[in-house]
Design a protein around this motif. Structure first.
Motif, PDB file in Angstrom:
ATOM      1  N   LEU A  96       4.911   0.298  -6.144  1.00 17.54           N
ATOM      2  CA  LEU A  96       4.041   1.401  -5.740  1.00 17.54           C
ATOM      3  C   LEU A  96       3.521   2.217  -6.914  1.00 17.54           C
ATOM      4  O   LEU A  96       2.487   2.885  -6.808  1.00 17.54           O
ATOM      5  CB  LEU A  96       4.798   2.326  -4.778  1.00 17.54           C
ATOM      6  CG  LEU A  96       5.330   1.671  -3.503  1.00 17.54           C
ATOM      7  CD1 LEU A  96       6.196   2.661  -2.722  1.00 17.54           C
ATOM      8  CD2 LEU A  96       4.182   1.173  -2.626  1.00 17.54           C
ATOM      9  N   ALA A 144      -0.793   1.524   5.012  1.00 19.98           N
ATOM     10  CA  ALA A 144       0.633   1.213   4.992  1.00 19.98           C
ATOM     11  C   ALA A 144       1.175   0.798   6.360  1.00 19.98           C
ATOM     12  O   ALA A 144       1.965  -0.147   6.452  1.00 19.98           O
ATOM     13  CB  ALA A 144       1.416   2.414   4.457  1.00 19.98           C
ATOM     14  N   PRO A 189       0.827  -1.222   0.000  1.00 22.28           N
ATOM     15  CA  PRO A 189       0.000   0.000   0.000  1.00 22.28           C
ATOM     16  C   PRO A 189       0.856   1.266   0.000  1.00 22.28           C
ATOM     17  O   PRO A 189       1.946   1.295   0.575  1.00 22.28           O
ATOM     18  CB  PRO A 189      -0.813  -0.128   1.289  1.00 22.28           C
ATOM     19  CG  PRO A 189      -0.050  -1.082   2.148  1.00 22.28           C
ATOM     20  CD  PRO A 189       0.618  -2.031   1.220  1.00 22.28           C
ATOM     21  N   ARG A 190       0.347   2.289  -0.636  1.00 22.13           N
ATOM     22  CA  ARG A 190       1.030   3.575  -0.623  1.00 22.13           C
ATOM     23  C   ARG A 190       0.864   4.255   0.734  1.00 22.13           C
ATOM     24  O   ARG A 190      -0.194   4.178   1.343  1.00 22.13           O
ATOM     25  CB  ARG A 190       0.473   4.484  -1.725  1.00 22.13           C
ATOM     26  CG  ARG A 190       0.751   3.979  -3.128  1.00 22.13           C
ATOM     27  CD  ARG A 190       0.136   4.883  -4.181  1.00 22.13           C
ATOM     28  NE  ARG A 190       0.430   4.393  -5.538  1.00 22.13           N
ATOM     29  CZ  ARG A 190      -0.005   4.977  -6.647  1.00 22.13           C
ATOM     30  NH1 ARG A 190      -0.775   6.062  -6.566  1.00 22.13           N
ATOM     31  NH2 ARG A 190       0.320   4.473  -7.833  1.00 22.13           N
ATOM     32  N   ASP A 215      -2.026  -4.835  -0.102  1.00 21.42           N
ATOM     33  CA  ASP A 215      -2.474  -3.465  -0.303  1.00 21.42           C
ATOM     34  C   ASP A 215      -3.961  -3.277  -0.001  1.00 21.42           C
ATOM     35  O   ASP A 215      -4.508  -2.197  -0.224  1.00 21.42           O
ATOM     36  CB  ASP A 215      -2.121  -2.942  -1.694  1.00 21.42           C
ATOM     37  CG  ASP A 215      -2.698  -3.773  -2.825  1.00 21.42           C
ATOM     38  OD1 ASP A 215      -3.413  -4.747  -2.543  1.00 21.42           O
ATOM     39  OD2 ASP A 215      -2.433  -3.442  -4.001  1.00 21.42           O
TER      40      ASP A 215
END
Length: 326
Positions: A65, A303, A16-17, A299
């Motif tokens: 990402l 994060a 995950p971003r 994700d």
């Protein structure tokens, strides 16, 4: 005497971003920042995650990402494809842009390699390349090409094999295919034949590489007999969906992937319980080559909880190495 397995661990999906990266990309879309500052945010996030992976695991991904979804780089770099509407990903609250196949697919040499996370270029031998499996890709795309589904599966397998051949020439050695629809829906006989042919094309393109098929989303048990026939190095099973005591022995040639981290909850796994689950799985399905990771895509989480789960994944591996799997 039982053989002590080699135990690997690592990411099995894009990461995950971070909130900082999400803000940077949103600000770029709205004209509130510059491409240079957004690029710096990507570079910083990739390098931070890569440093964590290098500390914890033997393979690295740098998070993928920059990939908006697992299918987008295929849809945007292979001829015959266009990018379609937002579509729900399995039974989750995440979405992808549906690939639309309008003509016979073909690849552009170098285009997909250029989409890999930039830090991986200097770490290719330790990198794990994440790609969609040929069957799942076939099932999620909208087929306007007129070709039957079985032929699309075979064609995509050949093209993925060509991509792996090119990436192998750049030094990459570990390739993972996320192919959950192999277990979420029963395969017809003609599709089984096509999937075997697709993975045969992939394995023949890189015979010395490690090829991993990662499944999740349903109990693997009904499909395990077919998965054992795939000409790959490792088959991954999500233990959130599959009870370890229902597993059965597989071919000696086949490594065992175990999804032991559940991204459907932010709660961290209990170390002792997770170690016990791995041991139970290996009692029923022994393997000399074990790959541990998140089951479903990580994700699905924000994060910070995802990072905590990577730390727990590393703890599980080190506990098994220290104490053994018996």
């Amino acid at each position: 005497m039982p053989v002590t397995p080699t135990i690997h661990a690592g990411l099995t999906s894009p990461f995950p971003r971070t909130e900082r990266l999400v803000t940077a990309t949103r600000d770029l879309d709205r004209g509130r920042t510059t491409p240079e500052l957004a690029e710096k945010a990507f570079v910083d996030a990739e390098n931070e995650l890569l440093a964590l992976e290098e500390r914890l695991f033997s393979t690295v991904t740098a998070g993928f990402l920059r990939w908006n979804d697992l299918f987008r780089p295929i849809a945007e770099t292979w001829g015959g494809f266009t990018v379609g509407p937002l579509t729900r990903w399995l039974e989750t609250n995440t979405f992808f842009r549906q690939p639309i196949l309008s003509a016979e697919a073909h690849r552009t040499p170098g285009a997909l390699a250029a989409r890999l996370p930039p830090p991986l270029a200097s770490r290719a031998a330790a990198a794990r390349v994440l790609l969609p499996g040929p069957y799942t890709l076939t099932r999620v795309l909208e087929n306007r090409s007129g070709a039957p589904q079985s032929e699309v599966v075979r064609s995509l397998g050949r093209l993925l094999g060509e991509e792996l051949g090119e990436l192998s020439g750049l030094g990459y050695r570990v390739f993972q295919f996320s192919d959950p629809i192999l277990v979420t829906e029963p395969l017809e006989l003609q599709d089984q034949s096509a999937v075997l042919d697709a993975y045969r094309s992939i394995s023949e393109a890189v015979p010395s590489a490690t090829t991993i098929v990662w499944t999740f989303g349903a109990d693997t048990g009904p499909a395990l007999g077919f998965l054992d026939r795939l000409p790959v190095s490792v088959v991954g099973i999500d233990l959130t969906d599959t009870a370890p005591e229902t597993l059965r022995p597989g071919p000696d040639r086949l490594g065992l992937g175990l999804g032991i981290i559940d991204p459907r909850t932010t709660l961290p796994e209990t170390l002792g319980d997770t170690v016990s689950v791995v041991r139970e799985a290996l009692r029923h399905r022994p393997s000399a080559n074990v790959w541990l990771g998140p089951g479903a895509p990580l994700d699905l989480l924000p994060a910070h909880p995802a990072e905590q789960k990577l730390l727990r994944l590393s703890d599980v591996r080190h506990t098994l190495l220290r104490e053994g799997v018996a």
